[in-house]
Motif scaffolding. Structure first.
Motif, mmCIF file in Angstrom:
data_model
loop_
_atom_site.group_PDB
_atom_site.id
_atom_site.type_symbol
_atom_site.label_atom_id
_atom_site.label_comp_id
_atom_site.label_asym_id
_atom_site.label_seq_id
_atom_site.Cartn_x
_atom_site.Cartn_y
_atom_site.Cartn_z
ATOM 1 N N ASP B 28 2.158 9.981 0.069
ATOM 2 C CA ASP B 28 1.668 9.755 1.426
ATOM 3 C C ASP B 28 0.818 8.498 1.571
ATOM 4 N N ASN B 29 0.572 7.812 0.466
ATOM 5 C CA ASN B 29 -0.204 6.581 0.583
ATOM 6 C C ASN B 29 0.643 5.329 0.363
ATOM 7 N N MET B 30 1.957 5.495 0.462
ATOM 8 C CA MET B 30 2.823 4.326 0.258
ATOM 9 C C MET B 30 3.937 4.303 1.291
ATOM 10 N N GLU B 31 4.380 3.077 1.606
ATOM 11 C CA GLU B 31 5.553 2.951 2.468
ATOM 12 C C GLU B 31 6.381 1.751 2.014
ATOM 13 N N VAL B 32 7.681 1.873 2.154
ATOM 14 C CA VAL B 32 8.579 0.801 1.738
ATOM 15 C C VAL B 32 8.898 -0.093 2.926
ATOM 16 N N LEU B 33 8.510 -1.357 2.807
ATOM 17 C CA LEU B 33 8.770 -2.306 3.887
ATOM 18 C C LEU B 33 10.168 -2.894 3.787
ATOM 19 N N TYR B 34 10.477 -3.403 2.593
ATOM 20 C CA TYR B 34 11.764 -4.062 2.400
ATOM 21 C C TYR B 34 12.417 -3.537 1.129
ATOM 22 N N SER B 35 13.743 -3.513 1.151
ATOM 23 C CA SER B 35 14.498 -3.020 0.009
ATOM 24 C C SER B 35 15.783 -3.819 -0.096
ATOM 25 N N VAL B 36 15.861 -4.647 -1.122
ATOM 26 C CA VAL B 36 16.974 -5.597 -1.211
ATOM 27 C C VAL B 36 17.567 -5.616 -2.614
ATOM 28 N N PRO B 37 18.823 -6.088 -2.734
ATOM 29 C CA PRO B 37 19.525 -6.026 -4.012
ATOM 30 C C PRO B 37 19.309 -7.210 -4.956
ATOM 31 N N ASN B 38 18.576 -8.231 -4.537
ATOM 32 C CA ASN B 38 18.326 -9.344 -5.473
ATOM 33 C C ASN B 38 17.139 -10.179 -5.035
ATOM 34 N N GLY B 39 16.740 -11.078 -5.919
ATOM 35 C CA GLY B 39 15.546 -11.865 -5.682
ATOM 36 C C GLY B 39 15.660 -12.803 -4.499
ATOM 37 N N ARG B 40 16.831 -13.357 -4.329
ATOM 38 C CA ARG B 40 16.994 -14.331 -3.254
ATOM 39 C C ARG B 40 16.751 -13.689 -1.891
ATOM 40 N N GLU B 41 17.300 -12.488 -1.740
ATOM 41 C CA GLU B 41 17.113 -11.792 -0.470
ATOM 42 C C GLU B 41 15.657 -11.386 -0.268
ATOM 43 N N LEU B 42 14.999 -11.071 -1.382
ATOM 44 C CA LEU B 42 13.587 -10.699 -1.263
ATOM 45 C C LEU B 42 12.768 -11.877 -0.767
ATOM 46 N N ILE B 43 13.002 -13.045 -1.375
ATOM 47 C CA ILE B 43 12.302 -14.255 -0.945
ATOM 48 C C ILE B 43 12.567 -14.518 0.542
ATOM 49 N N ALA B 44 13.821 -14.353 0.925
ATOM 50 C CA ALA B 44 14.187 -14.580 2.323
ATOM 51 C C ALA B 44 13.421 -13.622 3.234
ATOM 52 N N LYS B 45 13.374 -12.363 2.835
ATOM 53 C CA LYS B 45 12.646 -11.351 3.617
ATOM 54 C C LYS B 45 11.181 -11.741 3.759
ATOM 55 N N LEU B 46 10.587 -12.123 2.647
ATOM 56 C CA LEU B 46 9.170 -12.463 2.655
ATOM 57 C C LEU B 46 8.907 -13.670 3.552
ATOM 58 N N ALA B 47 9.801 -14.644 3.449
ATOM 59 C CA ALA B 47 9.617 -15.869 4.235
ATOM 60 C C ALA B 47 9.667 -15.574 5.726
ATOM 61 N N ALA B 48 10.466 -14.570 6.108
ATOM 62 C CA ALA B 48 10.633 -14.259 7.524
ATOM 63 C C ALA B 48 9.793 -13.070 7.965
ATOM 64 N N ALA B 49 8.957 -12.578 7.041
ATOM 65 C CA ALA B 49 8.295 -11.297 7.305
ATOM 66 C C ALA B 49 7.093 -11.430 8.237
ATOM 67 N N PRO B 50 7.003 -10.539 9.220
ATOM 68 C CA PRO B 50 5.800 -10.471 10.039
ATOM 69 C C PRO B 50 4.642 -9.865 9.243
ATOM 70 N N VAL B 51 4.981 -8.955 8.346
ATOM 71 C CA VAL B 51 3.970 -8.317 7.496
ATOM 72 C C VAL B 51 4.396 -8.434 6.037
ATOM 73 N N LEU B 52 3.496 -8.951 5.214
ATOM 74 C CA LEU B 52 3.812 -9.068 3.794
ATOM 75 C C LEU B 52 3.506 -7.755 3.076
ATOM 76 N N PRO B 53 4.270 -7.439 2.053
ATOM 77 C CA PRO B 53 3.981 -6.245 1.260
ATOM 78 C C PRO B 53 2.765 -6.477 0.370
ATOM 79 N N ASP B 54 2.146 -5.380 -0.054
ATOM 80 C CA ASP B 54 1.045 -5.497 -1.009
ATOM 81 C C ASP B 54 1.573 -5.625 -2.430
ATOM 82 N N VAL B 55 2.620 -4.854 -2.700
ATOM 83 C CA VAL B 55 3.182 -4.817 -4.050
ATOM 84 C C VAL B 55 4.696 -4.952 -3.989
ATOM 85 N N CYS B 56 5.252 -5.776 -4.904
ATOM 86 C CA CYS B 56 6.706 -5.879 -5.036
ATOM 87 C C CYS B 56 7.133 -5.264 -6.356
ATOM 88 N N LEU B 57 8.121 -4.386 -6.296
ATOM 89 C CA LEU B 57 8.738 -3.886 -7.521
ATOM 90 C C LEU B 57 9.955 -4.744 -7.818
#
Lengths: 220, 220
Positions: B28-57
DNA sequence: GGTTGCTACCGTGAAAACACCTTTTTTGAA
DNA sequence: TTCAAAAAAGGTGTTTTCACGGTAGCAACC
């Protein structure tokens, strides 16, 4: 009896297994009966079970008792249980091996949840589910050479040789370690080239690693 | 702002990733903002993100952009984002590599969900989480050889060559693909032999796979 | 006895991989 | 612009790997 498809899971990666559990529980026509980290524990669960699962999801690379052996034992003792193989690798070695061992289908770990749902439902109904992974060529090989020793049934020598191929040893050195003539090593190699449709030592290395015969973290 | 730890996931195995999503959503203290299949998409998500995640797995072995490269890029652009490396392998190469690349911790895929929860919480709070995996010896190596990045000193050509080594192509064929002379390929090889203390192509293959420079399942 | 099949083993030659050392071209910093 | 370093390419020779054809021993089986 609630009409749900009863499922058992065997996979040594706990996070993956627990995750799949959650995914399956979200489907209203499925329930997870047992969830264990290797084949031996799954067999033990089944042997002591008041209720048998309809479908078992089997990882291929597990410690203790791998997917191939587990599948054979389950199909031997409880032929009515349907099996779905799950793996990261789409090698012929794995696919053909698991299908021969009694699995009704083969799913990759990068599949989407709906593909998993679909595969389980099909296997539950028909006993098998063949995605585009299982090509005509593989099916043909399964049908036309049902008894031929396939890649999943490499003998001890070949397995040992394959593992040693994944080192910087030359064939001469491997021959020394295995206490046979370098010519014999040539024989092992040529035999594997033939069986696995491979043309170089690099191919053997890739194959051994993909199939789990050799592991990356063994050589430090 | 609801006080939950905001998490992004990058892993090419969809079933695993979706499963982890489900597991995390249960906390109950965590939520998943983005979920992607590779690093490139993650970078893209972050670059376009209104809210950045605290932690990336971050999975280490991903197509497109692997864990090492992704970690470096994220730490470069968004140093406030905490990183947790996730992998099936507990090799020193991977652990040290990811820690050097900026990860605050290293988790194996066979971990239990509570270990995942624990690791994320610690990384969120302190920026790091060191399980028993990260032994004193590894930490010592990190501290005493801070500049010796394992694979970072390989240039583009060498990386491309290493990937091509993990196929059944001969050096001549690799030279053709890379549009250089076979002699140049000899040079790349000898240079890598020297740099990595390797003596054979087999060694190069093992290295490339261990380090995630080449992947077993992208054989195309 | 003969046949079949399987495993280990041998010979030879060609191709690929590896070692060493030199020359040309590119690059990039003084 | 010049000089030095680095990258690309070449020459030559050895070792390893691969392809192919063949022999010897042994067990099983009509």
């Amino acid at each position: 009896m609630n009409g749900k498809i009863k499922i058992a899971l065997a996979d040594d990666h706990n996070l993956f297994r627990k995750g799949v559990e959650e995914i399956l529980e979200d489907f209203d026509n499925m329930e997870v009966l047992y969830s264990v980290p290797n084949g031996r524990e799954l067999i033990a669960k089944l042997a002591a079970a008041p209720v048998l699962p309809d479908v078992c999801l089997l990882d291929i690379n597990m410690p203790e008792l791998n997917g191939f052996e587990t599948a054979k034992m389950i199909k031997d003792k409880w032929p009515q249980i349907k099996l779905l193989a799950v793996s990261v690798y789409d090698t012929e070695f794995n696919i053909i091996g698991m299908l021969r061992a009694g699995a009704g289908g083969y799913l990759l770990k990068d599949a989407q949840p709906y593909a998993l749902k679909n595969a389980i439902e099909q296997i539950y109904k028909n006993g098998f589910h063949h995605s585009e992974l299982v090509t005509g060529r593989i099916l043909h090989q399964l049908i036309s050479h049902p008894n031929k020793t396939n890649s999943a049934e490499l003998n001890e020598k070949e397995l040992q040789f394959l593992k040693l191929c994944c080192t910087e040893m030359t064939y001469r050195e491997i021959a020394d370690v295995m206490s046979v003539s370098p010519r014999t090593i040539d024989g092992y190699r040529d035999q594997l080239f033939e069986k696995l449709n491979i043309k170089s030592r690099t191919g053997l290395v890739i194959y051994a690693l993909k199939s789990g015969i050799a592991l990356l973290d063994e050589h430090t």
